[in-house]
Design a protein around this motif. Structure first.
Motif, short mmCIF file in Angstrom:
data_model
loop_
_atom_site.label_atom_id
_atom_site.label_comp_id
_atom_site.label_asym_id
_atom_site.label_seq_id
_atom_site.Cartn_x
_atom_site.Cartn_y
_atom_site.Cartn_z
N MET A 1 0.84 -1.18 0.00
CA MET A 1 0.00 0.00 0.00
C MET A 1 0.89 1.25 0.00
O MET A 1 1.89 1.29 0.70
N ASN A 2 0.47 2.26 -0.74
CA ASN A 2 1.26 3.48 -0.75
C ASN A 2 0.75 4.45 0.33
O ASN A 2 -0.26 4.21 0.98
N CYS A 3 1.45 5.56 0.48
CA CYS A 3 1.13 6.53 1.54
C CYS A 3 -0.29 7.07 1.42
O CYS A 3 -1.00 7.19 2.42
N VAL A 4 -0.72 7.39 0.23
CA VAL A 4 -2.06 7.95 0.03
C VAL A 4 -3.13 6.94 0.42
O VAL A 4 -4.11 7.29 1.08
N GLU A 5 -2.96 5.69 0.04
CA GLU A 5 -3.94 4.67 0.40
C GLU A 5 -4.02 4.48 1.91
O GLU A 5 -5.12 4.32 2.46
N LEU A 6 -2.87 4.50 2.57
CA LEU A 6 -2.85 4.36 4.03
C LEU A 6 -3.56 5.53 4.70
O LEU A 6 -4.31 5.34 5.67
N ILE A 7 -3.34 6.74 4.19
CA ILE A 7 -3.99 7.92 4.75
C ILE A 7 -5.50 7.85 4.54
O ILE A 7 -6.28 8.19 5.43
N ALA A 41 0.27 14.06 1.44
CA ALA A 41 0.65 12.67 1.77
C ALA A 41 1.33 11.92 0.63
O ALA A 41 1.52 10.71 0.74
N HIS A 42 1.73 12.59 -0.41
CA HIS A 42 2.33 11.89 -1.55
C HIS A 42 3.78 11.44 -1.33
O HIS A 42 4.36 10.79 -2.19
N ASN A 43 4.38 11.79 -0.20
CA ASN A 43 5.72 11.29 0.12
C ASN A 43 5.76 10.93 1.60
O ASN A 43 4.83 11.23 2.34
N GLU A 44 6.83 10.30 2.01
CA GLU A 44 6.93 9.79 3.38
C GLU A 44 6.82 10.90 4.43
O GLU A 44 6.12 10.76 5.43
N GLU A 48 3.66 11.39 7.16
CA GLU A 48 3.81 11.47 8.62
C GLU A 48 3.08 12.69 9.18
O GLU A 48 2.47 12.62 10.24
N VAL A 49 3.11 13.81 8.47
CA VAL A 49 2.43 15.03 8.90
C VAL A 49 0.91 14.81 8.92
O VAL A 49 0.24 15.16 9.89
N VAL A 50 0.38 14.23 7.85
CA VAL A 50 -1.06 13.99 7.77
C VAL A 50 -1.49 12.95 8.80
O VAL A 50 -2.52 13.10 9.47
N LYS A 51 -0.70 11.92 8.96
CA LYS A 51 -1.00 10.89 9.94
C LYS A 51 -1.08 11.49 11.35
O LYS A 51 -1.99 11.19 12.11
N ALA A 52 -0.13 12.36 11.67
CA ALA A 52 -0.14 13.00 12.99
C ALA A 52 -1.37 13.87 13.17
O ALA A 52 -1.98 13.89 14.26
N GLU A 53 -1.78 14.59 12.13
CA GLU A 53 -2.98 15.42 12.22
C GLU A 53 -4.23 14.55 12.43
O GLU A 53 -5.09 14.88 13.24
N LEU A 54 -4.32 13.45 11.74
CA LEU A 54 -5.45 12.53 11.93
C LEU A 54 -5.46 11.95 13.34
O LEU A 54 -6.53 11.78 13.94
#
Length: 63
Positions: A1-7, A41-44, A48-54
């Motif tokens: 899975m890529n970063c966007v799919e995980l987000i 979220a298109h790069n690592e 991480e920034v979007v994941k932290a916000e969520l």
């Protein structure tokens, strides 16, 4: 899975629906420099920034 799919999956869990998650993911946010979470979220590093916000949102905090 890529970063966007995980987000996308994490956003759906946080917001409880695909529709609400898609809305949040596609709106420009000041937390991401005025771009959307998906664009961020298109790069690592952005992922991480979007994941932290969520995570903040899931605990009741948001910037």
């Amino acid at each position: 899975m890529n970063c966007v799919e995980l987000i996308r999956l994490q956003a759906e869990r946080v917001f409880g629906s695909k529709l609400k998650a898609d809305h949040w993911l596609n709106q420009p946010k000041s937390a991401f420099g005025g771009i959307s979470a998906l664009q961020t979220a298109h790069n690592e590093a952005g992922y991480e920034v979007v994941k932290a916000e969520l995570e903040r949102i899931s605990y009741g905090f948001s910037s």
